[in-house]
Each structure stands twice: as structure tokens, then as C-alpha cells.
Design a protein around this motif. Structure first.
Motif, short mmCIF file in Angstrom:
data_model
loop_
_atom_site.label_atom_id
_atom_site.label_comp_id
_atom_site.label_asym_id
_atom_site.label_seq_id
_atom_site.Cartn_x
_atom_site.Cartn_y
_atom_site.Cartn_z
N UNK A 91 18.59 -9.48 -5.80
CA UNK A 91 19.26 -10.05 -4.62
C UNK A 91 19.03 -9.29 -3.31
N UNK A 92 18.50 -8.05 -3.39
CA UNK A 92 18.07 -7.34 -2.18
C UNK A 92 16.56 -7.21 -2.22
N UNK A 93 15.90 -7.48 -1.12
CA UNK A 93 14.45 -7.43 -1.10
C UNK A 93 13.95 -7.45 0.34
N UNK A 94 12.63 -7.47 0.48
CA UNK A 94 11.98 -7.60 1.78
C UNK A 94 11.20 -8.91 1.85
N UNK A 95 10.48 -9.21 0.77
CA UNK A 95 9.63 -10.39 0.76
C UNK A 95 9.55 -10.96 -0.64
N UNK A 96 9.14 -12.22 -0.76
CA UNK A 96 9.09 -12.88 -2.07
C UNK A 96 7.68 -13.05 -2.61
N UNK A 144 18.89 -10.53 1.74
CA UNK A 144 19.99 -10.42 0.79
C UNK A 144 20.39 -11.81 0.34
N UNK A 145 20.64 -11.96 -0.94
CA UNK A 145 20.98 -13.27 -1.50
C UNK A 145 22.30 -13.81 -0.94
N UNK A 146 23.16 -12.93 -0.46
CA UNK A 146 24.44 -13.39 0.07
C UNK A 146 24.36 -13.71 1.57
N UNK A 147 23.16 -13.63 2.13
CA UNK A 147 22.99 -13.95 3.55
C UNK A 147 23.36 -12.84 4.49
N UNK A 148 23.67 -11.66 3.95
CA UNK A 148 24.03 -10.51 4.78
C UNK A 148 23.07 -9.37 4.46
N UNK A 240 -0.20 1.70 -11.71
CA UNK A 240 1.02 1.15 -12.31
C UNK A 240 2.26 1.57 -11.54
N UNK A 241 2.34 2.85 -11.20
CA UNK A 241 3.49 3.35 -10.46
C UNK A 241 3.62 2.71 -9.10
N UNK A 242 2.48 2.53 -8.42
CA UNK A 242 2.49 1.87 -7.11
C UNK A 242 2.97 0.43 -7.24
N UNK A 243 2.51 -0.26 -8.28
CA UNK A 243 2.86 -1.67 -8.48
C UNK A 243 4.35 -1.83 -8.74
N UNK A 244 4.88 -1.10 -9.72
CA UNK A 244 6.29 -1.29 -10.08
C UNK A 244 7.21 -0.78 -8.98
N UNK A 245 6.76 0.22 -8.21
CA UNK A 245 7.56 0.68 -7.08
C UNK A 245 7.70 -0.39 -6.04
N UNK A 246 6.60 -1.09 -5.73
CA UNK A 246 6.65 -2.17 -4.75
C UNK A 246 7.44 -3.36 -5.27
N UNK A 247 7.27 -3.69 -6.55
CA UNK A 247 8.03 -4.80 -7.12
C UNK A 247 9.53 -4.55 -7.01
N UNK A 248 9.95 -3.32 -7.28
CA UNK A 248 11.38 -3.01 -7.23
C UNK A 248 11.91 -2.94 -5.80
N UNK A 249 11.29 -2.12 -4.98
CA UNK A 249 11.84 -1.87 -3.65
C UNK A 249 11.59 -3.01 -2.67
N UNK A 250 10.44 -3.67 -2.79
CA UNK A 250 10.08 -4.70 -1.81
C UNK A 250 10.51 -6.10 -2.22
N UNK A 251 10.62 -6.33 -3.56
CA UNK A 251 10.90 -7.68 -4.03
C UNK A 251 12.14 -7.77 -4.93
N UNK A 252 12.76 -6.63 -5.22
CA UNK A 252 13.96 -6.64 -6.05
C UNK A 252 13.69 -7.05 -7.48
N UNK A 253 12.52 -6.69 -8.02
CA UNK A 253 12.11 -7.07 -9.37
C UNK A 253 12.08 -5.84 -10.27
N UNK A 254 12.74 -5.91 -11.40
CA UNK A 254 12.79 -4.78 -12.32
C UNK A 254 11.62 -4.82 -13.30
N UNK A 255 11.32 -3.66 -13.85
CA UNK A 255 10.25 -3.50 -14.84
C UNK A 255 10.68 -2.43 -15.82
#
Length: 438
Positions: A91-96, A144-148, A240-255
């Protein structure tokens, strides 16, 4: 000063090897340089220059790379979604989408003309000791998914042409000492080659005590059990570390490697919205993205006049630029992609941290790298993006041109900058032509 330029060229043609000379040979008075990315070199295509596959690669043997490309360019959605493979965003991210920050033919826009910021730049939230903000965590999330959202960032130019960033729309003040630490998104060409460089090759150029007394104190960013090589601060040891770091911090995706959402202990939003799985990005999907990035090709050199190119290369070395921007690196044995084994390539980086002086300090320590330390960025492909109307250089985008980036250098690179400043206009033109061609 034309004679000086030709003198440098003649010195080069009788055997000057540059930074190491290992891959160069002289044939018929012409210096023949190896392909920029070894077997990973490809003819540049304007519309898809940074997302081309390695030529002569049997893509049928690496189906994961095609799947990884689809995951990379796809638009991810919040969970639960109609496409299980592509939900979990936020629900928190920068881009999709990864492709929003890493475009196929240029850099994503970072500092917009209206004073706002775009997908091509993000902001770490840290202080000089490396502490993160107690409320917002380690990175500013603009969605943010809540609009804030946590806030947006605008920019302005300071009195010394530095870039000043301003946090907007945030209801909570940042902790004392916490700064907006900008990070421009890089091109992805050659990431696989850099990932395959043995740590022993990186350590070969480490010189923390300046034993050769050349004023360069490059050091590896030693993480817990590995050496960092990716990111502006060399905080990630592997692709791998670069990829999962960006997925988490930039897109809110867990791995598996980053199983937590990017919420601080004081943010409850990550507990409210549904997850897209445990983890949201499977190990196979991470591997597929890794395969895709590994086999991205490096555009070939674009040399208009070889004479000027060679003179520029000689000046690049004689000014001391190659003390940090190491001309060649090499891969080791590669089981997954044998074609990439024992390749010599030309990224112009040593993958080490260097002190770049107070003017380039961002006031934020990160994962072992001090606020004024930056990993030497690769230089290949710079000429392909300069002048596209939106690309900028250095970590915060303060430089509009390659020459401006050179003139912002300080710290360990102060001497090289001063030497460059004393060149004649013809010599500067030759050196810049070289940089735009590699």
C-alpha cells in the motif's frame, strides 16, 4: 594547441595502454579496442537502446528472461487482483512498474521544468549517522493506497547551482537531522556483466591507505558477508539484492529476501490492506527478472572520428579520470550463462566508494557509505542520453551535461577536475567526444 592533441595521439598509437591495456592491440597504426560489452555488445537502436538482448544468445534456452521482461514492463496492481502474478502493489510505493523508472531509450524524467519531480528520482530519508525517519522509514513513498501519501518533493536551484529539494504535503515533520537524499534512477545496460565480476577483481583496485600516493582512496563497501556493487552508494552486493530492494521500497512488493512491506513501526497502513501473497513476488519471478537484466546488451561505441576518439581517450587517462573510472573489468566462470564467462568489457568504473567532497555530500549515511562517498558510476552509454531534454547527471540531477558533471567533482577527484579545467578547448572537446562515444 592542435600540436599537443596530435602528440597525445601519437603517443597512444605507439603502444599506450591506458588504464591497463590488456585488451588493446595496435594494427596498422590503428588502435583496435575491444567491444564495449564483450559478447554482450549490440548495435544501438534508438527506440530500444537500453533494453536489447545479447546478440547470438539462444533465447529459447533462457525462457525466464522473456518472462522477466514481461514482469519488468508490466503494470502491477493492488491485491487482490485479477492477475495473481502481478498483484500486491503498495500500500506504500512510488510507482507500479519497473519500466516507469527505467525507460527503454532514455532516462525517466527526474527534475521537471515546473519544479516538481518525476519517476526518475527517489529520496532516501536518513541522517549523517545513517538513522532513518521514525515515522516515514528509510525512503519517501509518494503513493499510498489510502490516498494520503507520505509527501511529494519539489525542487529549486540554489545560489551555487546546486539543487534544493523541498518536502510537500507531509503532515509529520521529519526527525531532526533527517534529509531528503536524492537518487537518480540509472540505465540498466550491463548490469548482468557487473554482477558477474568476481569480488577479487573489485578488491584489486581498493586502496584505502593510498599506497600509490595518487590521492585516490577507493574502498569496497563491505556488507555483512559480501561486497556492495550496485546503487549510488554500492549498498547491494548482487543483482538479486538490487532487484528485491527496488521491488520492496519502490513498489511495495515483498519477496523471500525482503519479506516485509516498506512501513515503519509507526505506520499501520501495511497491516490494513490485503497482501498479494507470501511473498508477493515469487522466487521464480525474481529469478526471471534477474535473467532478463543479466542478458541486457550494451550498445556499441559510436565513434565519428577515430582520431578524435583516441586523443580523447589519452586525455581521459592523462587527466586522471581513469584512476576511478577503470576502463575494463572482467567476469569469471558463469554457469547460468556460459556465453558471459571470462568476458572483458569496458564500463569505466571500479565499483568502489570514493570521497567526492563536501559539495556532493547529501548529508545521509547509507549502509556503510558515508554522506560524501559515492560508488564510481559506469560511464558507458552517457552520450546516448545527454541532450534528450530530460536526462540529468550525478546522484541528484544537478548536472544537465557531462561537462557540468565533471566540474562538480571534488574530494578525491579534485585534481582530475582541475586538470580537465586547464585543458584547451580542443582538448576538452576531444575528451568529451570520447565520453559521448563509449
Amino acid at each position: 594547441m592542435k600540436s599537443k592533441l596530435y602528440l597525445l595521439l601519437n603517443i597512444l598509437l605507439v603502444g599506450c595502454g591506458g588504464s591497463d591495456g590488456a585488451s588493446d592491440s595496435v594494427v596498422d597504426n590503428t588502435l583496435v579496442l575491444g567491444a564495449t560489452g564483450g559478447v554482450a555488445t549490440v548495435e544501438y537502436q534508438e527506440n530500444n537502446g537500453f533494453l536489447q538482448f545479447i546478440p547470438d544468445l539462444d533465447i529459447q534456452e533462457y525462457n525466464g528472461a522473456s518472462q522477466g521482461r514481461e514482469l519488468f514492463i508490466a503494470t502491477w496492481g493492488p491485491a487482490p487482483g485479477a492477475r495473481d502474478l502481478l498483484d500486491g502493489y503498495g500500500p506504500l510505493a512510488i510507482t507500479d512498474s519497473c519500466a516507469n523508472c527505467h525507460e527503454s531509450s532514455s532516462r525517466a524524467e527526474s527534475l521537471k521544468s515546473d519544479g516538481s519531480t518525476g519517476n526518475g528520482i527517489l529520496f532516501r530519508l536518513r541522517d549523517i549517522e545513517g538513522n532513518v525517519d521514525s515515522m516515514l522509514g528509510a525512503q519517501l513513498q509518494t503513493y499510498s493506497a489510502d490516498g494520503v501519501p507520505e509527501g511529494s518533493v519539489s525542487w529549486s536551484e540554489g545560489s551555487s547551482n546546486e539543487i534544493l529539494f523541498h518536502l510537500n504535503d507531509n503532515v509529520n515533520a521529519l526527525d531532526e537531522g533527517i534529509v531528503l537524499a536524492p537518487r537518480l534512477s540509472p540505465q540498466l545496460i550491463g548490469m548482468g556483466l557487473l554482477d558477474l565480476v568476481p569480488e577479487s577483481v573489485i578488491l584489486e583496485y581498493q586502496d584505502v591507505n593510498d599506497t600509490d600516493m595518487n590521492g585516490i582512496f577507493g574502498r569496497a563497501n563491505q556488507q555483512q558477508q559480501c561486497i556492495g556493487r550496485f546503487g549510488w552508494k554500492a549498498i547491494h552486493c548482487s543483482l538479486d539484492g538490487q532487484i528485491v530492494g527496488a521491488l520492496q521500497q519502490d513498489m511495495g512488493l515483498t519477496s523471500t529476501l525482503n519479506p516485509a512491506e516498506p512501513c515503519s513501526d509507526n505506520q499501520g497502513i501495511c497491516n490494513i490492506y490485503p497482501s498479494g501473497g507470501d511473498p508477493e513476488v515469487s522466487d521464480k519471478s525474481v529469478q526471471d527478472i534477474n535473467d532478463f537484466l543479466t542478458i541486457l546488451a550494451v550498445p556499441e561505441r559510436r565513434i565519428n572520428k577515430q582520431e578524435t576518439f583516441l586523443a580523447g581517450r589519452a586525455l581521459f587517462n592523462s587527466t586522471g579520470c581513469n584512476a576511478c573510472h577503470r576502463e575494463t573489468l572482467s567476469t569469471g566462470e558463469v554457469e547460468r550463462f556460459p556465453i558471459l564467462s571470462n568476458q572483458t568489457f569496458y564500463p569505466y568504473t571500479d565499483l568502489l566508494l570514493h570521497n567526492m567532497g563536501p559539495e556532493l555530500s547529501d548529508g545521509a549515511k547509507e549502509s556503510g557509505a558515508e554522506a560524501d562517498e559515492w560508488r564510481t558510476p559506469p560511464l558507458w552509454g552517457l552520450g546516448l542520453i545527454e541532450g534528450d531534454g530530460k536526462s540529468r547527471f550525478l546522484h541528484d540531477g544537478r548536472a544537465l551535461t557531462i561537462e557540468q558533471a565533471i566540474l562538480w567533482h571534488g574530494g578525491e577527484s579534485e585534481s582530475a577536475k582541475e586538470t580537465y579545467s586547464q585543458l584547451t578547448n580542443d582538448e576538452k572537446d576531444a575528451l568529451l567526444a570520447f565520453l559521448r562515444a563509449i
